[in-house]
Design an enzyme around this catalytic site. Structure first.
Site, PDB file in Angstrom:
ATOM      1  N   ASP A  44       0.843  -1.193   0.000  1.00 55.40           N
ATOM      2  CA  ASP A  44       0.000   0.000   0.000  1.00 55.40           C
ATOM      3  C   ASP A  44       0.880   1.246   0.000  1.00 55.40           C
ATOM      4  O   ASP A  44       1.712   1.430   0.875  1.00 55.40           O
ATOM      5  CB  ASP A  44      -0.890   0.000   1.256  1.00 55.40           C
ATOM      6  CG  ASP A  44      -1.700   1.276   1.367  1.00 55.40           C
ATOM      7  OD1 ASP A  44      -2.818   1.320   0.816  1.00 55.40           O
ATOM      8  OD2 ASP A  44      -1.209   2.241   2.001  1.00 55.40           O
ATOM      9  N   TYR A  49       3.094   9.816  -0.306  1.00 57.38           N
ATOM     10  CA  TYR A  49       4.135   9.219   0.545  1.00 57.38           C
ATOM     11  C   TYR A  49       5.541   9.452  -0.014  1.00 57.38           C
ATOM     12  O   TYR A  49       6.526   9.110   0.644  1.00 57.38           O
ATOM     13  CB  TYR A  49       3.925   7.705   0.710  1.00 57.38           C
ATOM     14  CG  TYR A  49       2.646   7.277   1.403  1.00 57.38           C
ATOM     15  CD1 TYR A  49       1.813   8.199   2.035  1.00 57.38           C
ATOM     16  CD2 TYR A  49       2.283   5.932   1.441  1.00 57.38           C
ATOM     17  CE1 TYR A  49       0.643   7.786   2.656  1.00 57.38           C
ATOM     18  CE2 TYR A  49       1.116   5.513   2.063  1.00 57.38           C
ATOM     19  CZ  TYR A  49       0.301   6.443   2.666  1.00 57.38           C
ATOM     20  OH  TYR A  49      -0.853   6.021   3.276  1.00 57.38           O
ATOM     21  N   LYS A  74      -2.780   5.810  -4.109  1.00 57.56           N
ATOM     22  CA  LYS A  74      -3.815   6.817  -3.788  1.00 57.56           C
ATOM     23  C   LYS A  74      -3.519   8.134  -4.495  1.00 57.56           C
ATOM     24  O   LYS A  74      -2.358   8.545  -4.587  1.00 57.56           O
ATOM     25  CB  LYS A  74      -3.836   7.102  -2.277  1.00 57.56           C
ATOM     26  CG  LYS A  74      -3.885   5.875  -1.418  1.00 57.56           C
ATOM     27  CD  LYS A  74      -3.972   6.205   0.058  1.00 57.56           C
ATOM     28  CE  LYS A  74      -3.746   4.950   0.884  1.00 57.56           C
ATOM     29  NZ  LYS A  74      -2.314   4.634   1.100  1.00 57.56           N
ATOM     30  N   HIS A 107      -7.361   9.765  -1.671  1.00 57.44           N
ATOM     31  CA  HIS A 107      -6.694   9.810  -0.363  1.00 57.44           C
ATOM     32  C   HIS A 107      -7.532  10.501   0.732  1.00 57.44           C
ATOM     33  O   HIS A 107      -7.615  10.030   1.851  1.00 57.44           O
ATOM     34  CB  HIS A 107      -5.330  10.502  -0.505  1.00 57.44           C
ATOM     35  CG  HIS A 107      -4.329  10.072   0.513  1.00 57.44           C
ATOM     36  ND1 HIS A 107      -2.992   9.953   0.254  1.00 57.44           N
ATOM     37  CD2 HIS A 107      -4.474   9.722   1.817  1.00 57.44           C
ATOM     38  CE1 HIS A 107      -2.356   9.552   1.339  1.00 57.44           C
ATOM     39  NE2 HIS A 107      -3.242   9.404   2.307  1.00 57.44           N
TER      40      HIS A 107
END
Ligand code: A2P
Length: 281
Positions: A44, A49, A74, A107
């Site tokens: 994931d 990120y 996401k 997100h």
């Protein structure tokens, strides 16, 4: 490994590896290699990120065939809207040198505090997600941090409802109301931070249950989430803890233990409210 079947028939492993906060490339290579050897197949990540390329390289370096792992990504808040979400997805796919995500998620919902037209924004972004699904670029689509009212609002215009809602869920934040709603509406709940970002592990109630079971507190937290039917994506860079977090299929919590954990008052975790949040839009 338990699998969870989504409304469209796609099956996802019930435990995956969360990669939030893992940004160092050489560390990612080691993390992915160890996780794969332990048995993790679901990875994931998120555009936000800043580790998509690191994860992509780590998967390539490990030599994992595309069909042998499940990739979840996401779209970030700066790419809301029908066109922008599709562009963002294409960009992320390029980073992974793949032509599909197994799961692609919004997100954050548009915050009602920042946007009076939050409903229209979410609807428009969701239309873009539906298009990605129809085009085969995402085998399954969903959202993150959507509360019941966000989902109810989407329902008014959605052709396809989200198949997954990834939310913060752990002892101390049981999300029972959302879980019930999602069960009725065929949405699988995915628990981000199922260990409360590591902050709930010294909770005395959990420690007592863990001692009785001869399990670790982390295993009790994850088992509780598993029995609630949610997908779990604990994050760790430590191979011993990866094994520990994966080793939760050989015991169960009884009703009394489940209820006791449900009753733990709010603690730990990230604690971002998707209605209140301003900096995330
Ligand atoms: P580390 O990466 O050093 O193992 P969450 O998934 O809820 O966000 O929690 C992640 C945090 O919990 C990280 O700080 C991680 O640290 C820690 N963690 C993950 N698994 C375990 C475990 N089995 N025991 C103790 N801490 C853990």
């Amino acid at each position: 490994m338990n699998q969870v079947k989504l409304i469209n028939g796609v099956e996802l492993p019930q435990i995956g590896l969360g990669t939030w906060q893992i940004t160092d490339r050489s560390q990612m290579v080691e993390v992915v290699s160890n996780a794969y050897d332990v048995g993790y197949r679901l990875f994931d990540t998120a555009a936000a990120y800043s580790n998509e390329i690191a994860l992509s390289k780590a998967i390539t370096e490990k030599g994992i065939a595309r069909e042998a792992y499940i990739l979840s990504d996401k779209v970030w808040n700066t790419s809301r809207g029908y066109r922008a979400v599709q562009e963002a997805c294409h960009k992320s796919l390029k980073k992974f040198k793949t032509d599909y995500f197994d799961l692609y998620l919004i997100h954050w919902p548009a915050s009602m505090k920042l946007y009076p037209d939050w409903e229209e924004i979410n609807e428009d972004t969701w239309r873009g997600m539906e298009q990605l699904y129809k085009d085969g670029l995402a085998k399954a689509i969903g959202v993150c941090n959507f509360k019941i009212h966000h989902l109810e609002s989407l329902k008014k215009t959605a052709e396809i409802m989200p198949m997954v809602d990834q939310v913060e869920l752990h002892p101390g934040l049981n999300q029972n109301e959302l879980l019930e709603y999602c069960k009725v509406n065929d949405i699988v709940v995915e628990a981000s931070s199922p260990l409360g970002n590591g902050q709930i592990l010294n909770n005395e109630n959990l420690q007592m249950i863990a001692e009785n079971k001869k399990k670790t507190v982390a295993q009790v937290c994850l088992r509780w989430g598993l029995q609630k039917g949610s997908i779990l994506i604990p994050k760790t860079t430590n191979v011993g803890r990866m094994q520990e977090n994966f080793d939760i299929f050989n015991f169960s919590l009884d009703k009394k233990e489940m209820d006791a954990i449900d009753k733990i008052s709010y603690c730990g975790g990230i604690g971002i409210d998707s209605d209140e949040v301003e900096e995330f839009g």
